[in-house]
Design an enzyme around this catalytic site. Structure first.
Site, short mmCIF file in Angstrom:
data_model
loop_
_atom_site.label_atom_id
_atom_site.label_comp_id
_atom_site.label_asym_id
_atom_site.label_seq_id
_atom_site.Cartn_x
_atom_site.Cartn_y
_atom_site.Cartn_z
N SER A 698 0.80 -1.23 0.00
CA SER A 698 0.00 0.00 0.00
C SER A 698 0.83 1.27 0.00
O SER A 698 0.33 2.34 -0.33
CB SER A 698 -0.93 0.02 1.21
N LYS A 741 -8.15 3.53 6.82
CA LYS A 741 -7.10 4.49 6.48
C LYS A 741 -7.64 5.91 6.45
O LYS A 741 -6.99 6.86 6.92
CB LYS A 741 -6.48 4.12 5.13
#
Length: 797
Positions: A698, A741
């Site tokens: 990521s 997130k």
């Protein structure tokens, strides 16, 4: 325990031993032993634990040399020296080197010949001694030795015949020995006498005196065995008396029954058990088993150990609920009200639970799914299970699976074991008192496995609606119907749960809360609960909304609200102390007052502290306890184009960094960079919090932006965070954990988020309130990230 048998590998110790000088011709490797004597002709295993003994055995095995087995004079000495060892021992060949699974070492040795120590040799990592071999003197046609030999053989055969379970081959082996010395050593080695006495026999060189000593020892052993046999006969006679008393007691029971005096003895207890079995409404198979065990109980003396074991088993059979539960009285509207009253937000999860209850109401006998609530700690998984039970009008029981590594914890222990009990499933049902309960299997991802079996495999039957109607607990040993039990499981992460077990459950994800949601939860539930726990009345303490917001922002950083409740509890306790001391009657706590109660703020805006410099980018990460921000720092120095990575990075993250650097070099022209300069520059990428392992793709976008910012010498915007995987073509690929997130970015003060355009669909899970406070840039190509993240203007000085 099974043994792994092998010769030792070459280790550091072995390499050191290979470099040792050769042994003198009259020297022998010595292995000291405690409380054991090896005689010539014997084959015995010897445990070795000292470093020097292990080194000696391994050196001897590798060089195919014999060893000398010497007994310590004092077994308590840990590091025996020359004065601590006997002078006479046995030369032995190592037949096998054995290492057990618990790490201990053993050697299987065969005795060959006696020896006497003349002196010791230094310069070796183990004991080495100069020896004198002791040859066995053979005197031909010595009638006295022959007579002692025949007498000893007769007595040895007599002892073997007196011992229980001695194979006939051993008797034939003793009868086949044709040398007096071998017979004396064999008998002395295997008969149970103290080690010092065996050492005296070993040191006896004169064969005639040795035979006399062994014969004397054997005669003493025969006297002991005769005495033991007499004791056994007396014990059996005593047992016969007990059997007679048992028969008389049974006759007495029959007489009491004829006289109508059944209340005496344990007859009343038996009748009570019979009545309980009849009222338990057991299935036919279980009722037959209970009746069979009850008959066994009637024939036993109430003082025997087996009586208590059978009685405990019958108690469990009676107390476990067998009756069919009452039908559920489900009111869907009321269930929705209960869920709304107990939990704030979680709309998606509450909607699925309402659907589940509606189907249960329309088809009560159907096999509904097993719900698995997955989310970080403190988001309300366990309390959701309690709300479901309250909405259905069922009892709630909880089984904690955290740390369970024994299959018997699920299926129970067999009754043959002392202290055996049913498994946690049956115990929880007994506690609930009904088969129609809600059973929460908490922390299912924390199950372990060991030599006692795999508990997750035992749960496969429990959580399968097609199989659990005949679940068999090892203790009860009868089928039990679990199909009416509503199972709900909880977990923090799905990865540790085995695939077959995960396939049996429907997963409902519970994500973390936004700051606004936490503030609402605190206002509705947490403050009132902590006031009640500390004995305060609502009018005695007022915690302002600003104070709650400050606690959320400056003193907690979590996905759930568990730590938030602890901090609110700390504020309540501080006020409770002042009220109890009579210092004040009521209090109002505002944000500026928190420093005095909770101390300085524990968390700061790290984005403002760390960003704003070339080579620093803010990434977004997912963790099992929610989202987090991740800083990627890059620095450069003159070199040869090397890439240095630090910060406890996993293999995938290292590959992302390499791909990011390659992509920056390939796009040097479009970024306005000098490719020749880059080839002469070493790059160091560091991800702070080096003690925490980090992995995953990521951070690819963040690494690219950090490197581009470094070489362009322009800072990354301080209010921008990013996530996404990159390819070598510059494509931005989708990643997971978008909701977590984004919530972490919002809590850290981020204003703009760069994310893959293919993750656009995941924004539906993000609360609208959070989406309205952020600006999103959707990426298909990494060039879009450069334009959105790196500030335009003159290079940093």
């Amino acid at each position: 325990m099974s043994q792994v048998i092998h010769l030792p590998d070459k280790s550091d110790r072995a390499a050191e031993a290979d470099a040792l000088p050769a042994l003198p011709s009259d020297a022998l490797i010595i292995v000291p032993v405690r409380n054991m004597v090896l005689f010539p002709g014997m084959v015995v295993p010897i445990s070795i634990g000292r470093e020097s003994s292990i080194a000696a055995a391994q050196y001897a095995v590798r060089t195919d040399q014999a060893v000398g087995i010497l007994m310590q004079k004092n077994p308590e000495v840990e590091t025996p020296g020359p004065d601590d060892l006997s002078e006479v021992g046995t030369i032995a060949a190592i037949l096998r080197y054995v290492t057990t699974p618990d790490g201990t070492h053993h050697i299987v040795c065969q005795g060959q010949q006696r020896f006497r120590v003349v002196g010791y040799v230094t310069g070796f990592p183990f004991t080495v001694a100069r020896i004198e071999r002791i040859a066995e003197k053979v005197v031909p046609d010595d009638r006295e030795i022959e007579a002692r030999f025949m007498r000893l053989k007769e007595r040895a055969v007599e002892v073997l015949q007196m011992l229980p379970q001695v194979p006939a081959e051993m008797v034939h082996a003793v009868q086949g020995i044709d040398t007096p010395a071998m017979l004396a050593d064999l008998v002395a080695g295997y008969v149970d006498i103290k080690a010092p006495e065996k050492q005296e026999i070993l040191e006896e060189i004169d064969l005639r005196r040795r035979l006399d000593r062994v014969l004397e020892m054997l005669m003493h052993r025969i006297d002991v065995l005769n005495l033991s046999r007499d004791i056994d006969k007396r014990t059996k006679a005593s047992l016969g008396q007990r059997e007679r008393e048992f028969l008389l007691r049974e006759q007495l029971k029959s007489i009491q029954k004829e006289l109508g005096e059944e209340g005496s003895g344990n007859a009343a207890e038996i009748n009570e058990l019979r009545k309980s079995i009849a009222e338990a409404d057991m299935p036919e198979e279980v009722a037959k088993q209970a009746a069979k065990e009850l008959k066994r109980l009637e024939r036993m003396a109430d003082g025997s150990s087996e009586y208590s074991m059978v009685r405990t088993y019958l108690d469990w059979l009676v107390e476990v609920p067998w009756k069919a539960p009452e039908p559920d009285t489900i009111d869907v509207a009321q269930a929705r009200q209960v869920l709304d009253a107990d939990h704030f937000d979680l709309e998606k999860v509450k909607k699925r639970i309402v659907e589940f209850l509606a189907v249960r109401k329309l088809k009560p006998g159907g096999h509904g799914p097993i719900l698995c609530l997955v989310g970080p700690p403190g988001v309300g998984k366990t309390s959701l299970g309690q709300s479901i039970a309250r909405a259905m009008g069922r009892k709630f029981v909880r089984v904690s699976l955290g740390g369970v590594h024994d299959e018997a914890e699920i299926r129970g222990h067999r009754r043959t074991y002392i202290g055996a009990l049913p498994g946690n499933i049956i115990q929880a049902l007994k506690k609930a008192g009904t088969r129609g309960c809600v059973m929460m299997l908490d922390e299912i991802d924390k199950l372990g496995s060991g030599i006692q079996g795999d508990p997750s495999a035992a749960l496969l039957e429990v959580l399968d609606p097609e199989q659990n109607n005949s679940f068999r607990d090892n203790y009860l040993a009868v089928p039990y119907d679990l199909s009416q039990v509503l199972f709900i499981t909880t977990a923090n992460v799905l990865d540790p749960i085995p695939g077959p077990l995960r396939d049996r459950m429907e997963v409902l994800h519970l994500s973390g809360y936004t700051q606004e949601e936490k503030r609402e939860i605190a206002r509705r539930y947490l403050v009132a609960r902590q006031l009640d726990d500390t004995g305060l009345k609502p009018e005695q303490l007022e915690i302002t909304d600003a104070a709650v917001a400050a606690i959320i922002r400056d003193y907690t950083r979590e996905a759930g609200v568990r730590n938030l409740e602890r901090q609110i509890g700390a504020v309540c306790r501080r006020v409770a102390v002042r009220i109890a001391e009579g210092e004040i009657e009521n209090a109002r706590v505002d944000a500026p007052d928190l420093v005095e109660v909770l101390g300085p703020a524990k968390f700061e805006n790290e984005v403002a502290l760390r960003a704003g410099l070339p080579g620093v980018a803010t990434g977004l990460a997912w963790t099992p306890v929610g989202g987090d921000i991740l800083f990627i720092e890059a620095s450069r120095m003159t070199g040869t184009g090397r890439l240095i990575l630090t910060g406890q990075l996993g293999d995938v993250m290292k590959e992302s960094a390499q791909a990011a650097l390659t992509l920056v070099k390939s796009r040097a022209a479009s970024l306005g960079l000098d490719a020749a300069v880059m080839e002469k520059t070493d790059v160091h990428i560091h991800v702070p919090a080096g003690a925490i392992p980090k992995d995953g793709p990521s951070a690819g976008v963040a690494m690219f932006i950090a490197l581009a910012s470094l070489f362009m010498d322009r800072p990354v915007r301080s209010d921008v965070a990013m996530t996404g995987e990159i390819s070598l073509r510059g494509l931005v690929l989708p990643v997971g954990g978008i909701k977590e997130k984004i919530l972490a970015a919002l809590a850290a003060g981020i204003k703009k988020i760069l994310m893959p355009s293919r993750n656009l669909k995941d924004l539906d899970e993000v609360p609208l309130q959070a989406r309205e406070q952020l600006e999103f840039v959707y990426l298909d190509d990494i060039a879009q990230a450069v334009n959105a993240a790196i500030e335009v203007g003159p290079a940093a000085t």
